[in-house]
Design an enzyme around this catalytic site. Structure first.
Site, PDB file in Angstrom:
ATOM      1  N   ASP A 199       0.838  -1.195   0.000  1.00 40.42           N
ATOM      2  CA  ASP A 199       0.000   0.000   0.000  1.00 40.42           C
ATOM      3  C   ASP A 199       0.882   1.257   0.000  1.00 40.42           C
ATOM      4  O   ASP A 199       1.871   1.322   0.735  1.00 40.42           O
ATOM      5  CB  ASP A 199      -0.874  -0.021   1.264  1.00 40.42           C
ATOM      6  CG  ASP A 199      -1.931   1.065   1.259  1.00 40.42           C
ATOM      7  OD1 ASP A 199      -2.780   1.052   0.365  1.00 40.42           O
ATOM      8  OD2 ASP A 199      -1.893   1.931   2.160  1.00 40.42           O
ATOM      9  N   GLU A 250       9.083 -17.582  -5.847  1.00 46.00           N
ATOM     10  CA  GLU A 250       7.667 -17.501  -6.194  1.00 46.00           C
ATOM     11  C   GLU A 250       6.864 -16.673  -5.178  1.00 46.00           C
ATOM     12  O   GLU A 250       5.651 -16.540  -5.302  1.00 46.00           O
ATOM     13  CB  GLU A 250       7.066 -18.905  -6.300  1.00 46.00           C
ATOM     14  CG  GLU A 250       7.775 -19.803  -7.294  1.00 46.00           C
ATOM     15  CD  GLU A 250       7.642 -19.322  -8.726  1.00 46.00           C
ATOM     16  OE1 GLU A 250       6.522 -19.051  -9.149  1.00 46.00           O
ATOM     17  OE2 GLU A 250       8.686 -19.193  -9.414  1.00 46.00           O
TER      18      GLU A 250
HETATM   19  C1  GLC Z   1      -4.254   3.023  -0.797  1.00 42.44           C
HETATM   20  C2  GLC Z   1      -5.501   2.188  -0.646  1.00 42.44           C
HETATM   21  C3  GLC Z   1      -6.616   3.094  -0.196  1.00 42.44           C
HETATM   22  C4  GLC Z   1      -6.233   3.718   1.138  1.00 42.44           C
HETATM   23  C5  GLC Z   1      -4.889   4.410   1.067  1.00 42.44           C
HETATM   24  C6  GLC Z   1      -4.338   4.715   2.424  1.00 42.44           C
HETATM   25  O1  GLC Z   1      -4.352   3.953  -1.802  1.00 42.44           O
HETATM   26  O2  GLC Z   1      -5.783   1.524  -1.831  1.00 42.44           O
HETATM   27  O3  GLC Z   1      -7.825   2.407  -0.082  1.00 42.44           O
HETATM   28  O4  GLC Z   1      -7.206   4.652   1.519  1.00 42.44           O
HETATM   29  O5  GLC Z   1      -3.928   3.613   0.427  1.00 42.44           O
HETATM   30  O6  GLC Z   1      -3.909   3.550   3.070  1.00 42.44           O
END
Ligand code: GLC
Length: 538
Positions: A199, A250
Site C-alpha cells: 500500500d 515464487e
Molecule cells: C491506498 C488504498 C486506499 C487507502 C490508502 C491509504 O491507496 O488503496 O484504499 O485509503 O492507500 O492507506
C-alpha cells in the site's frame, strides 16, 4: 506453475464486502473461504485480500492497529491459516495487503507516543509547527482525503498523516521501523502467504527537509511531490526482496506506487527489488481506441525494458466501477485534467452502454500479456452505487471533504450472491450489509448469472479459461494494422483480440473465427462497443 506471477489473473477481494459468514453484515474470512469454489470456477490464479488486520476502520482497514493479527469482525489467525491452506489446496495463491506508510492511531506505537514515550515519538513524523507559536502546520502538504496532512498532538507538536488523521505516517528513517516491518513480512510468509500488495509504496520516504509542495495542479499525480517517490524508498524494497527470495522466488510483491511516469515506476521493478507494480492507466483512459492503444503501448514498452510483467488494472476499491465510468461521455475520473466532478455528477450514466463497454474492456484486459487484476464484482458487471444514503457513507473522503466528495463507498457495496432482495445472500440471515445494496441487484447475483450463458459472469469465466488455453505467457503482442482507427486490434501468435470503440460496425478479418465475443452472436461483423477473440480458421 513457475513464475506464476508473470501471467496470473488475480482477483481482488475487498474483504469487508465479499461474503459474510457470521451474520454481522460485514464480510469475513470464513465467508471468503466458503466462496473459494466460486473463485476456483472463475479460473483465477490468485486472490489479493485487502487489509484483514485489527482496525478501527477509519479507512476501511487501511488503518492498522496490529500487523500480526486478524480483525475480530473478520475472524481469527486460525481462520486465516485455514483459508490459506484451503486456497492452496485449490491452487489459488494468496496475496495480502501490507500497509507500511502509516499505522492506525490505535496502534500501540502511536498510543505510546501520546503517552509521552520519546522512543515512540521517533517512529512517526513529528515536527514543531510554523508561525510564531508553532500554531500552523509545518508545511503545506495536504491529506489525500482533504485538509492539511498534519494534526496537532496534545504537546502542541504536529504529526504527519498523508491520509486520515487516524493514520499517522511512520518514520522510515528509523531503523526500528524497518526492522519491525521485515519481521512482519516474515510473520506472514511463515504462515504461507504467497505475496504482498504494498500500500502507498511510493510514500514511505519523505524529502528530508519536508519542503512545501506548492499549489496542487489539476494533474497532481504527474507532478513530483516531496512526500512521494523519493530515491531512498528503493533500499527498503531491496531488503524486502531478499526476505521474499529467502523463502522462494515464487513469493512476490506488487506495488501500489503512484508515481509521475512509467519511467519512474520502472525504478521499483528490478530483479533485486519488486516483482510487479500496478498499471493504473486504464482506469483513467477514456473509451477511445487511441487512448486504449497508448495505455497498452506505454505499459508494454516499460515492461520490456525492466523485464517485469505488465500489470493491468481496470478497477479497484478506490475507483468508480468500469460500468459506470464507461457509462458517461466524460473520459474517466479524478486525475484527468479535463475531469470535472460536477459534470460527472450531473451526467446521467447510460449503464446499458457502460455494461457493454465494460464487457469489451474485460476481453481486452484478459488478452494482454502480463498480469491482470479483477476487482470483485466486476465479473458480475456491477455498477457504481452512486445514490447511497448520506448517513450510510463511511469513506473518510466523504467526511473530510465536508460531505461534498462522495468518495469510494460506491464501489465497495457488498456483493450480491443469490436471492431477489437484499442482502442477496451476502449475509446468512436478514442482517443488512454495512452498505446498502440496490434493490435491483437480484438480476446481477452470482446465482442468477450462473444460470445465464450470456451473463457477464459466464463471459469472465470463458475468458479466463480461454486465456490459459490460447495465450501462452511468453507470446508477444503485435498490433494489427490497416484497420479502422476506432478499433484496437492485436495479435498474439495464432490469436487476435479486436475491440470496437467506435460508432460503426466493423468487419472482422477473413480467415479467422470468433472464439469468444463480449456479446452473443458476433460473427463476421463486430458491433460498436464490443470485442471479440479470434483464432485462425482451420
Ligand atoms: C491506498 C488504498 C486506499 C487507502 C490508502 C491509504 O491507496 O488503496 O484504499 O485509503 O492507500 O492507506
Amino acid at each position: 506453475m513457475q513464475n506464476w506471477w508473470k501471467s496470473a489473473v488475480v482477483y481482488q477481494v475487498y474483504i469487508r464486502s465479499f461474503a459474510d459468514a457470521n451474520g454481522d453484515g460485514a464480510g469475513d474470512l470464513n465467508g471468503l473461504r466458503s466462496k473459494l469454489p466460486y473463485l476456483s470456477s472463475l479460473g483465477v490464479d490468485a486472490i489479493w485480500i485487502t487489509p484483514w488486520y485489527p482496525s478501527p476502520m477509519a479507512d476501511g482497514g487501511y488503518d492498522v492497529a496490529d500487523f500480526r493479527d486478524i480483525e475480530p469482525a473478520y475472524g481469527t489467525l486460525s481462520d486465516a491459516d485455514a483459508l490459506i491452506a484451503e486456497a492452496h489446496e485449490r491452487d489459488l495463491k494468496v496475496i495480502i495487503d501490507i500497509v507500511p506508510n502509516h499505522t492506525s492511531s490505535e496502534h500501540p506505537w502511536f498510543k505510546a507516543l501520546l503517552s509521552g514515550d520519546p522512543a515512540a515519538r521517533k517512529k512517526f513524523v513529528v515536527r514543531t509547527g510554523s508561525g510564531p507559536r508553532g500554531e500552523s502546520p509545518p508545511n503545506d502538504w495536504t491529506s489525500a482525503f482533504g485538509g492539511p496532512a498534519w494534526s496537532q498532538l496534545p504537546t502542541g507538536e504536529w504529526y504527519l498523516h498523508l491520509y486520515a488523521p487516524e493514520q499517522p505516517d511512520l518514520n522510515w528513517d528509523n531503523p526500528e521501523v524497518r526492522a519491525e516491518f521485515e519481521d512482519i513480512l516474515r510473520f506472514w510468509f511463515d504462515r504461507g502467504i504467497d505475496g504482498f500488495r504494498i500500500d502507498v509504496a511510493h510514500g514511505l520516504i519523505k524529502h528530508p527537509d519536508l519542503p512545501d509542495a506548492g499549489p496542487r495542479p489539476d494533474d497532481w499525480r504527474t507532478q513530483p511531490h516531496p512526500a512521494r517517490d523519493q530515491d531512498g524508498v528503493h533500499e527498503i524494497y531491496r531488503a524486502w526482496r531478499k526476505i521474499a527470495q529467502s523463502y522462494s522466488p515464487e513469493r512476490i510483491f506488487v506495488a501500489e506506487a503512484v508515481v509521475p511516469t512509467n519511467n519512474r515506476l520502472a525504478r521499483y521493478l528490478r530483479p533485486d527489488e519488486l516483482h510487479t507494480a500496478f498499471q493504473f492507466d486504464f482506469t483513467r483512459a477514456p473509451w477511445r481506441a487511441e487512448a486504449l492503444r497508448n495505455v497498452i503501448d506505454d505499459a508494454l514498452i516499460q515492461a520490456d525494458i525492466v523485464e517485469a510483467p505488465a500489470t493491468w488494472v481496470l478497477a479497484s476499491h478506490d475507483i468508480p466501477r468500469p460500468v459506470t465510468r464507461y457509462a458517461r461521455t466524460q473520459p474517466s475520473f479524478d486525475v484527468q485534467p479535463e475531469w470535472d466532478r460536477a459534470r460527472w455528477a450531473a451526467e446521467q450514466p447510460d449503464h446499458v452502454t457502460g455494461r457493454r463497454r465494460a464487457r469489451a474492456a474485460a476481453l481486452l484486459q484478459l488478452a494482454l500479456p502480463g498480469t491482470a487484476y479483477i476487482y470483485q464484482g466486476d465479473e458480475l458487471g456491477l455498477e457504481e452505487v452512486e445514490d447511497l444514503p448520506a448517513d450510510s457513507r463511511q469513506d473518510p473522503t466523504w467526511q473530510q471533504s465536508g460531505y461534498t466528495d462522495v468518495g469510494r463507498d460506491g464501489c465497495r457495496v457488498p456483493l450480491p450472491w443469490s436471492g431477489t432482495s437484499p442482502p442477496f445472500g451476502f449475509s446468512p440471515g436478514e442482517e443488512q450489509p454495512w452498505l446498502p445494496q440496490p434493490a435491483h441487484w437480484g438480476d446481477l447475483t452470482a446465482a442468477a448469472q450462473q444460470a445465464d450463458a450470456a451473463s457477464c459472469l459466464q463471459l469472465y469465466r470463458s475468458a479466463v479459461g480461454l486465456r490459459k488455453a490460447l495465450l501462452p505467457p511468453a507470446t508477444p503482442l503485435q498490433w494489427v494494422t490497416g484497420i479502422p482507427k476506432d478499433v484496437v486490434a492485436f495479435a498474439r501468435d495464432g490469436f487476435q483480440c479486436w475491440v470496437n470503440a467506435g460508432r460503426n460496425p466493423v468487419r472482422l478479418p477473413y480467415g479467422w473465427k470468433v472464439v469468444l465475443g463480449s456479446i452473443p452472436d458476433i460473427d463476421v461483423v463486430l458491433p460498436p462497443d464490443s470485442a471479440a477473440w479470434l483464432t485462425r480458421k482451420a
